[in-house]
Scaffold this active site. Structure first.
Site, PDB file in Angstrom:
ATOM      1  N   ASP A  40       0.816  -1.224   0.000  1.00 50.01           N
ATOM      2  CA  ASP A  40       0.000   0.000   0.000  1.00 50.01           C
ATOM      3  C   ASP A  40       0.848   1.272   0.000  1.00 50.01           C
ATOM      4  OD1 ASP A  40      -2.531   1.330   0.121  1.00 50.01           O
ATOM      5  OD2 ASP A  40      -2.222   1.702   2.253  1.00 50.01           O
ATOM      6  N   SER A  50      -6.703   5.184  -0.176  1.00 51.63           N
ATOM      7  CA  SER A  50      -7.008   3.885  -0.763  1.00 51.63           C
ATOM      8  C   SER A  50      -8.496   3.584  -0.627  1.00 51.63           C
ATOM      9  CB  SER A  50      -6.200   2.786  -0.059  1.00 51.63           C
ATOM     10  OG  SER A  50      -4.822   3.037  -0.154  1.00 51.63           O
ATOM     11  N   GLN A  62      -5.120  -2.081  -6.977  1.00 52.18           N
ATOM     12  CA  GLN A  62      -5.687  -1.152  -5.999  1.00 52.18           C
ATOM     13  C   GLN A  62      -6.313   0.036  -6.708  1.00 52.18           C
ATOM     14  OE1 GLN A  62      -3.199   1.675  -3.551  1.00 52.18           O
ATOM     15  NE2 GLN A  62      -3.908   0.392  -1.878  1.00 52.18           N
TER      16      GLN A  62
END
Length: 290
Positions: A207, A232, A282
């Site tokens: 991430d 995110s 993502q």
């Protein structure tokens, strides 16, 4: 092992407070909320603690629902969705202040032989030839939106040796580039042999930089320079082959699309000897302040 890595492993060592209920702590990150990679990794730890030892994580799918409070514990509740002959499925909800902040579904599988093929590893320089974070980040201190960003970035990444192959987005403001980026990373110290630990460390790191390629396509520096507001939204990972997170891994990332205030990143993680270990996708909020 560095003290920072020890502290990270302590964060991942969740406290079990009841059957299938775990509690995790947080640390303040470079932004005033819980780092998304930490929540995802902790949720995967919680799921893995309820799975037989002979089953290994092969995928996760997650949604970030609310910003986490770094000053409060996070409670992870695990639902044992299914235990089949080959696959085990778990659902995890992370809760703070009575509200869900994160949702994860993870699948685990017993090892079996099968068909084999993979995408080739792209070209990349030897990680040992690239500057460390401590060498790279201070070079761009005059571009950061506020004082103390260098120190916070270095502290946040002290547990992981992460090295950019090319200049990061905050070093390329105003210069649109191909929406692709590469970093090498590994834990800053030797880890135990527990396969779940290595998968969770990779989840934590995944991430950190995945949406960089979105920024590169538009010559934006991101939250570091203050020209983009982002977070995110969802995160998916497929773990194809065994790997060690304390050995060099190449994180090859690109962005196929950005629209509607959202940007998509997709990536592959390779071992240094060229084995495809993980695929990551993502989507995140990517807004230009007005």
């Amino acid at each position: 092992m560095s003290q920072a890595l020890e502290a990270l492993l302590d964060l991942l060592d969740l406290e079990q407070i009841e059957q299938d209920i775990f509690r995790g702590q947080s640390r303040f990150a470079v932004v005033p909320r819980v780092f998304g990679g930490q929540v995802a990794a902790q949720a995967l730890v919680a799921a893995g603690r309820t799975v037989p030892e002979d089953r290994f994580a092969h995928s996760l799918h997650a949604y970030f629902l609310r910003a986490g409070d770094a000053g409060a514990p996070i409670v992870y509740t695990v639902d044992r969705i299914r235990d089949g002959r080959s696959f085990t499925t778990r659902r995890v909800v992370a809760v703070q202040h009575g509200q869900p902040i994160f949702h994860l579904s993870a699948s685990f599988q017993t090892y079996e032989e099968g068909m084999e093929h993979q995408a080739d590893m792209p070209a990349a320089p030897d990680p040992e030839t690239l500057p460390t974070a401590a060498e790279l980040l201070p070079r761009y201190a005059d571009l950061y939106r506020e004082q103390g960003v260098v120190e916070r970035l270095l502290e946040a990444r002290e547990a992981v040796d992460l090295r950019y192959v090319d200049a990061p987005p905050f070093a390329s403001v105003g210069e649109a580039r191909e929406p692709r980026s590469q970093v090498w990373f590994r834990a800053n110290g030797k880890l135990a042999d527990d396969p779940l630990l290595h998968v969770c460390l990779a989840t934590y790191v995944s991430d950190m930089t995945l949406l960089d390629s979105v920024l590169l396509a538009h010559g934006r520096g991101g939250w570091v320079t203050g020209d983009v507001v982002g977070a995110s939204l969802d995160h998916a990972m497929w773990f194809h082959r065994p790997f060690r997170a304390d050995e060099w891994l190449l994180y090859d990332q690109e962005s196929p699309s950005a629209s509607g205030g959202r940007g998509l990143g997709q990536a592959r993680i390779y071992t240094q000897d060229g084995r495809l270990a993980v695929t990551v996708i993502q989507e995140g909020v990517v807004r230009v302040p007005r």
